[in-house]
Design a protein around this motif. Structure first.
Motif, PDB file in Angstrom:
ATOM      1  N   ASN A 130     -89.265  46.544 -19.597  1.00 26.74           N
ATOM      2  CA  ASN A 130     -90.323  47.214 -18.828  1.00 26.74           C
ATOM      3  C   ASN A 130     -91.209  48.058 -19.743  1.00 26.74           C
ATOM      4  OD1 ASN A 130     -89.421  46.113 -16.438  1.00 26.74           O
ATOM      5  ND2 ASN A 130     -88.100  47.866 -15.958  1.00 26.74           N
ATOM      6  N   TYR A 131     -90.566  48.702 -20.740  1.00 24.68           N
ATOM      7  CA  TYR A 131     -91.348  49.526 -21.652  1.00 24.68           C
ATOM      8  C   TYR A 131     -92.253  48.655 -22.529  1.00 24.68           C
ATOM      9  CZ  TYR A 131     -92.570  53.470 -24.576  1.00 24.68           C
ATOM     10  OH  TYR A 131     -93.258  54.441 -25.235  1.00 24.68           O
ATOM     11  N   LYS A 137     -74.558  49.026 -17.415  1.00 23.89           N
ATOM     12  CA  LYS A 137     -75.356  49.948 -18.225  1.00 23.89           C
ATOM     13  C   LYS A 137     -76.183  49.209 -19.263  1.00 23.89           C
ATOM     14  CE  LYS A 137     -72.482  54.060 -17.651  1.00 23.89           C
ATOM     15  NZ  LYS A 137     -71.692  55.107 -18.333  1.00 23.89           N
ATOM     16  N   GLN A 146     -79.065  47.475 -17.563  1.00 28.28           N
ATOM     17  CA  GLN A 146     -80.100  48.429 -17.175  1.00 28.28           C
ATOM     18  C   GLN A 146     -80.958  48.826 -18.371  1.00 28.28           C
ATOM     19  OE1 GLN A 146     -77.753  51.537 -15.410  1.00 28.28           O
ATOM     20  NE2 GLN A 146     -77.831  50.627 -13.354  1.00 28.28           N
ATOM     21  N   TYR A 147     -80.303  49.007 -19.537  1.00 28.46           N
ATOM     22  CA  TYR A 147     -81.065  49.408 -20.710  1.00 28.46           C
ATOM     23  C   TYR A 147     -81.957  48.268 -21.198  1.00 28.46           C
ATOM     24  CZ  TYR A 147     -82.175  52.393 -24.622  1.00 28.46           C
ATOM     25  OH  TYR A 147     -82.830  53.191 -25.506  1.00 28.46           O
ATOM     26  N   GLU A 148     -81.475  47.020 -21.112  1.00 28.73           N
ATOM     27  CA  GLU A 148     -82.310  45.880 -21.484  1.00 28.73           C
ATOM     28  C   GLU A 148     -83.539  45.801 -20.574  1.00 28.73           C
ATOM     29  OE1 GLU A 148     -79.874  42.436 -21.311  1.00 28.73           O
ATOM     30  OE2 GLU A 148     -79.056  42.715 -23.326  1.00 28.73           O
ATOM     31  N   ASN A 149     -83.320  46.022 -19.293  1.00 23.67           N
ATOM     32  CA  ASN A 149     -84.445  46.011 -18.355  1.00 23.67           C
ATOM     33  C   ASN A 149     -85.426  47.126 -18.671  1.00 23.67           C
ATOM     34  OD1 ASN A 149     -83.341  43.842 -16.988  1.00 23.67           O
ATOM     35  ND2 ASN A 149     -82.266  45.119 -15.495  1.00 23.67           N
ATOM     36  N   TYR A 150     -84.865  48.281 -19.057  1.00 19.84           N
ATOM     37  CA  TYR A 150     -85.731  49.400 -19.417  1.00 19.84           C
ATOM     38  C   TYR A 150     -86.604  49.051 -20.619  1.00 19.84           C
ATOM     39  CZ  TYR A 150     -87.070  53.734 -21.755  1.00 19.84           C
ATOM     40  OH  TYR A 150     -87.773  54.705 -22.394  1.00 19.84           O
ATOM     41  N   LEU A 151     -85.992  48.445 -21.649  1.00 19.43           N
ATOM     42  CA  LEU A 151     -86.754  48.074 -22.842  1.00 19.43           C
ATOM     43  C   LEU A 151     -87.818  47.027 -22.508  1.00 19.43           C
ATOM     44  CD1 LEU A 151     -83.967  47.867 -25.589  1.00 19.43           C
ATOM     45  CD2 LEU A 151     -85.648  49.674 -25.241  1.00 19.43           C
TER      46      LEU A 151
END
Length: 634
Positions: A262-263, A252, A255-260
């Motif tokens: 990507n953002y 989890k 995934q959140y690091e990747n989300y940040l």
């Protein structure tokens, strides 16, 4: 004899069986029955429910004594002592497989009978307690939410909990004895290269090793799971005996690091696209800017405001004269600093503004070039990222709590590996001596080893009770059952019991002008509170010093002070004194787990009371417990 054990005799010689019954009765045992063959013994066992069986090896009939003992152990878990006049080597080898608690050779001497029975009964009780302790330990380790793998000094696996089995894809049975590298395989998420197993570093350097970031665990089936955590040595009496890996699924967070990330890339791409659109057409720029939810303004190298969009005007006020200094806000100086850098170095600059009041804004200052390639204007765009900052703060708090939890778990694993291994080693040593040298030991030496076993079991039981109490308190299951109690009498009992628990104690003075004081409280929790505080005072006070227990009443509250003239508590430990597993630096040579004061504080608060302390290192410590519920004073 305090507890008359029920003995079941299985003997096909009736006269010998009757004589044996008479001897056992005279020694204080209860003979609950006699059987002449194996079938009769098995039939009577369910009804009689004996504590122990005296079994003749050479029984007549379809089943000899060895086969009968095997069935009794399988079906009823009954301990057996074999009776034999003689036997060949093969028969004795068969008898050993049933794990008897002893042998008696005919003709039987009364002292041999009594000593063998007593030792067998005691060993059976000790084995039961050890098994119970092992069950509690295994339950605790198997309940941990992280994967846990323990190895020996060669890096071979000795234990895996269910979470480790799920993450690695190996079950404990097939992994036991294998090199940890074959089961716990980790690679770098960035380079895809194999990472050296942290167990090797632990065994080499004898200290804890943290995993590197972006670590992937490759399971038996080839699945890859992001993990984090640590490896630590298992040390017993200063000697390393293996290593323990503690790891958790980090999917989890990854995934959140990747989300940040990507953002972040999305924002950068968005700014680039907007810049290109602005260069193509001023009208398109204005249309975009006028309808944008971002804060946008455009400024020249003289810091004159060329344009500001409606959202900017609503936030900072409309600037009719075009002078940026007209904005009454502390943000102006920060803007000017970044604008100067953008003009000077001809590059985009970024500024994150976080305010106590108002939104957090991520600013981008983008140079605009003229036809000669010279930066004449800067386009500034600010986006409200308050929701992202909130999410970031939540992640930071979660990570901090995770690190604190990991630290507690590391301390727990280290404490369990040390605190349980020492008494277990003591018990095993005493049992081995009693097993192999019982005939050569004096009665006092044998009793000394029994005392060691009892003390080790009591110590582990107390430690497990403390862990269970902490767990129940954390889960909100610790409940106070109040009743009217004369605490003067209860305090006197605790002082007496505490003195008896230590071989040498300082002088303890009980000061109270009240003969009888009834308090509506939980007697069990009250006894535990006072025992913990008084036990600590005794342990950490030199024998030539004094301890004072003072009881007073204030309105409906009873105040209990436990004051000692001991070593005191360093000021650096005051803030963490009630934290589980914390121990002050000046008493590490005195045995303890760091759970007592934590349990005491939770118990006091559970009863609606409060606890405080004052201490000066080298001058003693005073604990003050205030409890409500005073009913009657005499």
């Amino acid at each position: 004899m305090q507890n008359r054990k029920k003995i079941f005799i299985v003997e096909d010689e009736s006269l010998f069986a009757l004589e044996l019954e008479s001897r056992l009765t005279s020694l204080g045992y209860t003979v609950c029955g006699i059987a002449a063959n194996g079938k009769e013994a098995i039939k009577k066992t369910m009804k009689l429910q004996p504590d122990m069986v005296l079994m003749d090896i050479q029984l007549k009939g379809d089943m000899d004594g060895i086969e009968t003992a095997r069935k009794l152990k399988e079906n009823y878990s009954l301990p057996v002592i074999f009776l034999t006049a003689y036997s060949d080597k093969a028969t004795l080898q068969r008898a050993k497989q049933t794990q008897p608690l002893g042998y008696l050779v005919k003709p039987i001497q009364e002292m041999d009978l009594m000593s063998t029975l007593e030792m067998a009964i005691y060993k059976n009780n000790a084995d039961k307690k050890v098994n119970e302790s092992n069950i509690w330990l295994n339950t605790t380790l198997n309940s941990i939410g992280e994967g846990l793998i323990a190895t020996d000094t060669k890096g071979n696996i000795k234990f895996m909990n269910p979470k480790a089995e799920a993450l690695t894809g190996w079950n404990e049975e097939e992994a036991e004895g294998k090199e940890v590298n074959k089961v716990f395989q980790i690679i770098s998420a960035k380079t895809r290269k194999r990472i050296k197993n942290p167990v090797e570093k632990v065994l080499k350097y004898k200290k804890m090793q943290q995993f590197t970031n972006h670590t992937l665990l490759v399971s038996k089936s080839g699945n890859e799971t992001p993990i984090s955590d640590c490896a630590a040595p298992i040390i017993n009496n200063g000697k390393i005996e293996g290593a323990v890996l503690v790891f958790q699924d980090d999917t989890k967070r990854t995934q959140y690091e990747n989300y940040l990330e990507n953002y972040k890339q999305f924002l950068e791409d968005e700014i680039k696209q907007r810049t290109a659109d602005l260069r193509e057409s001023e009208n398109k720029f204005r249309t975009l800017a006028e309808n944008s939810e971002d804060f946008i303004f455009r400024i020249n190298d003289k810091y004159n405001l060329l344009y500001s969009n409606p959202n900017f005007n609503r936030r900072y006020g409309r600037i009719d004269d075009g002078n940026l200094d007209a904005i009454e806000d502390d943000i102006i100086e920060k803007w000017k600093s970044k604008l100067q850098e953008a003009f000077e170095f001809c590059r985009s600059e970024r500024l994150l503004v976080e305010l106590d009041k108002g939104p957090s804004v991520d600013w981008r200052f983008i140079p605009e070039y003229d036809e000669n390639g010279i930066v004449r204007t800067i386009l500034a765009a600010g986006r409200d990222v308050s929701h992202l900052k909130k999410a970031e703060n939540e992640i930071r708090i979660a990570l901090q709590k995770s690190e604190e939890l990991n630290d507690i778990k590391s301390k727990f694993v280290s404490m369990v590996s040390h605190e349980f291994r020492t008494p277990l080693a003591t018990m095993l040593s005493s049992i081995e001596i009693l097993k192999h040298f019982q005939g050569n030991l004096s009665k006092s030496d044998a009793l000394s080893h029994f005392d060691k076993i009892i003390n080790s079991i009591d110590y582990m039981t107390g430690l497990l009770d403390d862990l269970i109490t902490i767990n129940r308190a954390d889960a909100g299951k610790l409940i106070a059952n109040a009743e009217e109690v004369n605490i003067i009498e209860l305090i006197s009992e605790v002082i007496s019991d505490s003195k008896a628990s230590f071989s040498h104690t300082p002088s303890i003075f009980f000061e109270c002008s009240i003969l009888k004081l009834n308090v509506n409280t939980d007697p069990k929790l009250f006894r535990q509170i006072l025992s913990n505080l008084l036990g600590n005072a005794i342990k950490y006070t030199p024998i030539e010093k004094n301890i004072y227990v003072v009881v007073t009443v204030d309105d409906s509250n009873v105040i209990i002070k436990i004051k000692d003239e001991g070593y005191g508590i360093p000021k650096s430990s005051h803030s963490e004194l009630f934290t589980p597993f914390h121990r002050a630096d000046n008493i590490t040579n005195i045995p303890g787990t760091g759970l007592g004061l934590s349990i005491t504080k939770r118990s006091v608060e559970m009863m609606g009371g409060s606890i405080s302390f004052s201490s000066i290192e080298g001058s003693g410590t005073t604990f003050i417990v205030t409890l409500p519920g005073v009913e009657g004073v005499k």
